[in-house]
Design a protein around this motif. Structure first.
Motif, PDB file in Angstrom:
ATOM      1  N   ASN A 184      26.819  24.208 -21.218  1.00  0.00           N
ATOM      2  CA  ASN A 184      26.804  22.969 -20.433  1.00  0.00           C
ATOM      3  C   ASN A 184      26.570  23.275 -18.960  1.00  0.00           C
ATOM      4  OD1 ASN A 184      27.188  21.178 -22.568  1.00  0.00           O
ATOM      5  ND2 ASN A 184      29.416  21.296 -22.430  1.00  0.00           N
ATOM      6  N   ASP A 185      27.167  24.365 -18.462  1.00  0.00           N
ATOM      7  CA  ASP A 185      26.981  24.741 -17.055  1.00  0.00           C
ATOM      8  C   ASP A 185      25.510  25.038 -16.755  1.00  0.00           C
ATOM      9  OD1 ASP A 185      29.663  24.443 -16.465  1.00  0.00           O
ATOM     10  OD2 ASP A 185      30.121  26.571 -16.725  1.00  0.00           O
ATOM     11  N   MET A 186      24.830  25.699 -17.685  1.00  0.00           N
ATOM     12  CA  MET A 186      23.404  25.994 -17.481  1.00  0.00           C
ATOM     13  C   MET A 186      22.591  24.700 -17.404  1.00  0.00           C
ATOM     14  SD  MET A 186      22.991  29.203 -20.120  1.00  0.00           S
ATOM     15  CE  MET A 186      21.218  29.352 -19.933  1.00  0.00           C
ATOM     16  N   ILE A 187      22.910  23.752 -18.262  1.00  0.00           N
ATOM     17  CA  ILE A 187      22.201  22.471 -18.257  1.00  0.00           C
ATOM     18  C   ILE A 187      22.475  21.722 -16.959  1.00  0.00           C
ATOM     19  CG2 ILE A 187      22.042  20.197 -19.371  1.00  0.00           C
ATOM     20  CD1 ILE A 187      22.552  21.680 -22.053  1.00  0.00           C
ATOM     21  N   ASP A 188      23.732  21.709 -16.532  1.00  0.00           N
ATOM     22  CA  ASP A 188      24.093  21.036 -15.280  1.00  0.00           C
ATOM     23  C   ASP A 188      23.369  21.666 -14.088  1.00  0.00           C
ATOM     24  OD1 ASP A 188      25.739  19.342 -16.693  1.00  0.00           O
ATOM     25  OD2 ASP A 188      27.584  20.453 -16.209  1.00  0.00           O
ATOM     26  N   GLU A 189      23.328  23.003 -14.033  1.00  0.00           N
ATOM     27  CA  GLU A 189      22.635  23.700 -12.948  1.00  0.00           C
ATOM     28  C   GLU A 189      21.148  23.369 -12.958  1.00  0.00           C
ATOM     29  OE1 GLU A 189      23.261  27.925 -12.738  1.00  0.00           O
ATOM     30  OE2 GLU A 189      25.422  27.675 -13.020  1.00  0.00           O
ATOM     31  N   TYR A 190      20.550  23.353 -14.140  1.00  0.00           N
ATOM     32  CA  TYR A 190      19.121  23.044 -14.253  1.00  0.00           C
ATOM     33  C   TYR A 190      18.849  21.627 -13.749  1.00  0.00           C
ATOM     34  CZ  TYR A 190      14.577  21.996 -16.144  1.00  0.00           C
ATOM     35  OH  TYR A 190      13.274  21.608 -16.260  1.00  0.00           O
ATOM     36  N   LYS A 191      19.655  20.676 -14.177  1.00  0.00           N
ATOM     37  CA  LYS A 191      19.449  19.284 -13.754  1.00  0.00           C
ATOM     38  C   LYS A 191      19.642  19.134 -12.245  1.00  0.00           C
ATOM     39  CE  LYS A 191      20.452  16.976 -18.100  1.00  0.00           C
ATOM     40  NZ  LYS A 191      21.336  16.040 -18.815  1.00  0.00           N
ATOM     41  N   GLU A 192      20.623  19.828 -11.695  1.00  0.00           N
ATOM     42  CA  GLU A 192      20.871  19.771 -10.250  1.00  0.00           C
ATOM     43  C   GLU A 192      19.701  20.373  -9.476  1.00  0.00           C
ATOM     44  OE1 GLU A 192      22.634  18.465  -6.981  1.00  0.00           O
ATOM     45  OE2 GLU A 192      23.416  18.111  -8.993  1.00  0.00           O
ATOM     46  N   SER A 193      19.159  21.477  -9.967  1.00  0.00           N
ATOM     47  CA  SER A 193      18.027  22.102  -9.278  1.00  0.00           C
ATOM     48  C   SER A 193      16.802  21.194  -9.327  1.00  0.00           C
ATOM     49  CB  SER A 193      17.702  23.466  -9.880  1.00  0.00           C
ATOM     50  OG  SER A 193      17.130  23.342 -11.160  1.00  0.00           O
ATOM     51  N   ARG A 194      16.630  20.447 -10.405  1.00  0.00           N
ATOM     52  CA  ARG A 194      15.503  19.501 -10.502  1.00  0.00           C
ATOM     53  C   ARG A 194      15.686  18.352  -9.516  1.00  0.00           C
ATOM     54  NH1 ARG A 194      10.994  20.347 -13.441  1.00  0.00           N
ATOM     55  NH2 ARG A 194      10.980  18.160 -13.955  1.00  0.00           N
ATOM     56  N   LYS A 195      16.928  17.891  -9.341  1.00  0.00           N
ATOM     57  CA  LYS A 195      17.201  16.815  -8.376  1.00  0.00           C
ATOM     58  C   LYS A 195      16.847  17.278  -6.966  1.00  0.00           C
ATOM     59  CE  LYS A 195      20.980  14.523 -10.788  1.00  0.00           C
ATOM     60  NZ  LYS A 195      22.425  14.285 -10.768  1.00  0.00           N
ATOM     61  N   GLU A 196      17.288  18.485  -6.606  1.00  0.00           N
ATOM     62  CA  GLU A 196      17.031  19.023  -5.278  1.00  0.00           C
ATOM     63  C   GLU A 196      15.548  19.243  -5.055  1.00  0.00           C
ATOM     64  OE1 GLU A 196      19.441  22.458  -4.509  1.00  0.00           O
ATOM     65  OE2 GLU A 196      21.281  21.387  -5.016  1.00  0.00           O
ATOM     66  N   LYS A 197      14.859  19.690  -6.074  1.00  0.00           N
ATOM     67  CA  LYS A 197      13.419  19.943  -5.981  1.00  0.00           C
ATOM     68  C   LYS A 197      12.640  18.646  -5.772  1.00  0.00           C
ATOM     69  CE  LYS A 197       9.684  22.162  -8.513  1.00  0.00           C
ATOM     70  NZ  LYS A 197       9.307  22.828  -9.753  1.00  0.00           N
ATOM     71  N   ASN A 198      13.126  17.550  -6.353  1.00  0.00           N
ATOM     72  CA  ASN A 198      12.423  16.271  -6.270  1.00  0.00           C
ATOM     73  C   ASN A 198      12.776  15.466  -5.024  1.00  0.00           C
ATOM     74  OD1 ASN A 198      11.000  16.647  -8.658  1.00  0.00           O
ATOM     75  ND2 ASN A 198      12.667  15.831  -9.902  1.00  0.00           N
ATOM     76  N   LYS A 199      13.633  15.990  -4.168  1.00  0.00           N
ATOM     77  CA  LYS A 199      13.999  15.265  -2.929  1.00  0.00           C
ATOM     78  C   LYS A 199      12.884  15.328  -1.937  1.00  0.00           C
ATOM     79  CE  LYS A 199      18.955  15.472  -3.062  1.00  0.00           C
ATOM     80  NZ  LYS A 199      20.157  15.937  -2.409  1.00  0.00           N
TER      81      LYS A 199
END
Length: 75
Positions: free
Chosen positions: A60-75
């Motif tokens: 779950n931590d890996m999925i959360d990190e991946y989703k967070e990195s995608r959010k930051e990338k799309n800012k």
């Protein structure tokens, strides 16, 4: 280490497997790729299936990190 209880994002699986997102999506649509199922317009992939087919542990931590990195990338 405990496997994820969340669904694995298709783009994350593509990255982990070293293939492109379009390639993975096309092969899943054709029924060639051995994990996931299509529900509505989305593919649902369970971490357990990824582990059984490829030996890749996804938490779950890996999925959360991946989703967070995608959010930051799309800012």
């Amino acid at each position: 280490m405990e496997l994820a209880t969340k669904y694995v994002p298709l783009a994350m699986l593509a990255k982990l497997r070293g293939v492109s997102y379009p390639w993975l999506r096309a092969n899943m649509a054709a029924g060639i790729y051995p994990v996931g199922q299509k529900v509505g317009g989305r593919y649902l992939i369970e971490a357990r299936d990824v582990y059984e087919k490829f030996g890749i542990v996804i938490t779950n931590d890996m999925i959360d990190e991946y989703k967070e990195s995608r959010k930051e990338k799309n800012k």
